[in-house]
Design a protein around this motif. Structure first.
Motif, PDB file in Angstrom:
ATOM      1  N   CYS A  63       0.848  -1.204   0.000  1.00 36.64           N
ATOM      2  CA  CYS A  63       0.000   0.000   0.000  1.00 36.64           C
ATOM      3  C   CYS A  63       0.880   1.250   0.000  1.00 36.64           C
ATOM      4  O   CYS A  63       0.569   2.239  -0.682  1.00 36.64           O
ATOM      5  CB  CYS A  63      -0.918   0.005   1.216  1.00 36.64           C
ATOM      6  N   ASN A 159       0.709  -7.436   7.367  1.00 36.87           N
ATOM      7  CA  ASN A 159      -0.128  -6.252   7.584  1.00 36.87           C
ATOM      8  C   ASN A 159       0.595  -5.125   8.307  1.00 36.87           C
ATOM      9  O   ASN A 159      -0.043  -4.329   9.011  1.00 36.87           O
ATOM     10  CB  ASN A 159      -1.384  -6.648   8.378  1.00 36.87           C
ATOM     11  N   HIS A 198      -5.083   3.457   4.677  1.00 39.11           N
ATOM     12  CA  HIS A 198      -6.051   2.502   5.233  1.00 39.11           C
ATOM     13  C   HIS A 198      -7.088   2.100   4.181  1.00 39.11           C
ATOM     14  O   HIS A 198      -7.512   0.939   4.131  1.00 39.11           O
ATOM     15  CB  HIS A 198      -6.732   3.098   6.461  1.00 39.11           C
ATOM     16  N   GLN A 199      -7.486   3.047   3.352  1.00 37.22           N
ATOM     17  CA  GLN A 199      -8.419   2.734   2.269  1.00 37.22           C
ATOM     18  C   GLN A 199      -7.795   1.728   1.298  1.00 37.22           C
ATOM     19  O   GLN A 199      -8.456   0.778   0.865  1.00 37.22           O
ATOM     20  CB  GLN A 199      -8.802   4.013   1.529  1.00 37.22           C
ATOM     21  N   ASP A 202      -7.845  -1.772   2.626  1.00 39.47           N
ATOM     22  CA  ASP A 202      -9.158  -2.415   2.627  1.00 39.47           C
ATOM     23  C   ASP A 202      -9.584  -2.902   1.246  1.00 39.47           C
ATOM     24  O   ASP A 202     -10.629  -3.529   1.094  1.00 39.47           O
ATOM     25  CB  ASP A 202     -10.221  -1.452   3.166  1.00 39.47           C
ATOM     26  N   THR A 203      -8.788  -2.582   0.214  1.00 37.23           N
ATOM     27  CA  THR A 203      -9.120  -3.025  -1.141  1.00 37.23           C
ATOM     28  C   THR A 203      -8.493  -4.390  -1.406  1.00 37.23           C
ATOM     29  O   THR A 203      -7.696  -4.902  -0.620  1.00 37.23           O
ATOM     30  CB  THR A 203      -8.601  -2.031  -2.193  1.00 37.23           C
ATOM     31  N   ASN A 204      -8.856  -4.962  -2.529  1.00 36.34           N
ATOM     32  CA  ASN A 204      -8.294  -6.247  -2.956  1.00 36.34           C
ATOM     33  C   ASN A 204      -6.963  -5.974  -3.654  1.00 36.34           C
ATOM     34  O   ASN A 204      -6.926  -5.677  -4.847  1.00 36.34           O
ATOM     35  CB  ASN A 204      -9.276  -6.945  -3.904  1.00 36.34           C
TER      36      ASN A 204
END
Length: 252
Positions: A63, A159, A198-199, A202-204
């Motif tokens: 990310c 994570n 954070h967005q 939360d995605t694939n």
């Protein structure tokens, strides 16, 4: 600030705290070739070093990579700190065997932007992917000088990751004041980044990585290069520690 190749002096390397803690924090450090390239670049810039910051973030490291290589995030996410900055055309894209670089225009569309103290309203910025874990942003400022930001991203598992930020400049300015300003600016931009990161988390992510192979957007070409080189590893869950991403053999 020069980009010429330099021999690495191990005594100088030990004094660069980011790399020291980068190695100590990792259960499985990145491949030695990646570290060598990062060390060489940071050694070139060492005398211009202004500040270092590090953060542990409970977010997958990819990310952070996506965020740093997405040019449009500069105008879409940093509305407060960059105050109306616009990302324009990409003028140059170059590939290396383990990364690449892009040059692109940015413009300040408001006379109230504090960045006008440091730079022209329209400039060409360069973003470089040195290794799978090291990204450099080079920003021209007045009188031919630059501000350079090096981001080192250390995976800590599925994570979490650690982000190291080092800022360099050859600007002639009182160092304590400049350090205070840079620390404040860096903290504000990270605060702005957190909801976006954070967005993304939360995605694939595997689907996003796969979709980038078909992307033709100039503003995402550096991340596409990243995916072309390392996407097969990014699509798999990561174990604790960093991953030895490929390729490694040829020199850039």
């Amino acid at each position: 600030m020069t980009t010429a190749n330099l021999e690495i002096d191990s005594s100088n390397i030990k004094s660069m705290s980011t790399l020291k803690y980068y190695k100590l924090s990792s259960v499985t450090p990145p491949h030695a070739d990646y570290l060598r390239r990062t060390e060489a670049r940071m050694l070139q810039l060492k005398k211009y070093h202004k500040i270092s910051q590090e953060y542990v973030l409970p977010i997958p490291y990819v990310c952070q990579i996506y965020h740093l290589l997405n040019l449009k995030h500069l105008e879409q996410v940093h509305g407060l700190s960059l105050n109306g900055l616009k990302v324009g055309t990409v003028s140059q894209i170059e590939a290396t065997n383990i990364g690449g670089s892009v040059k692109f225009k940015t413009s300040l569309n408001t006379s109230l932007n504090i960045l006008r103290m440091w730079r022209q309203p329209v400039i060409e910025v360069e973003l470089t992917l040195h290794t799978p874990y090291t990204i450099e942003l080079s920003i021209p400022i007045y009188k031919g000088r630059k501000i350079i930001i090096i981001f080192n991203v250390l995976p800590l598992g599925d994570n979490a990751h650690k982000l190291f930020i080092d800022i360099y400049s050859d600007l002639v300015f009182p160092k304590p004041i400049m350090q205070m300003l840079l620390h404040c600016a860096s903290c504000i931009t990270l605060f702005e980044d957190l909801p976006y990161l954070h967005q993304l988390a939360d995605t694939n992510l595997p689907r996003r990585v796969k979709s980038m192979r078909r992307s033709n957007r100039d503003t995402m070409q550096l991340f596409k290069r990243y995916v072309d080189l390392y996407g097969s590893s990014l699509e798999q869950p990561q174990s604790v520690g960093a991953v030895e991403l490929r390729p490694l053999s040829a020199s850039s």
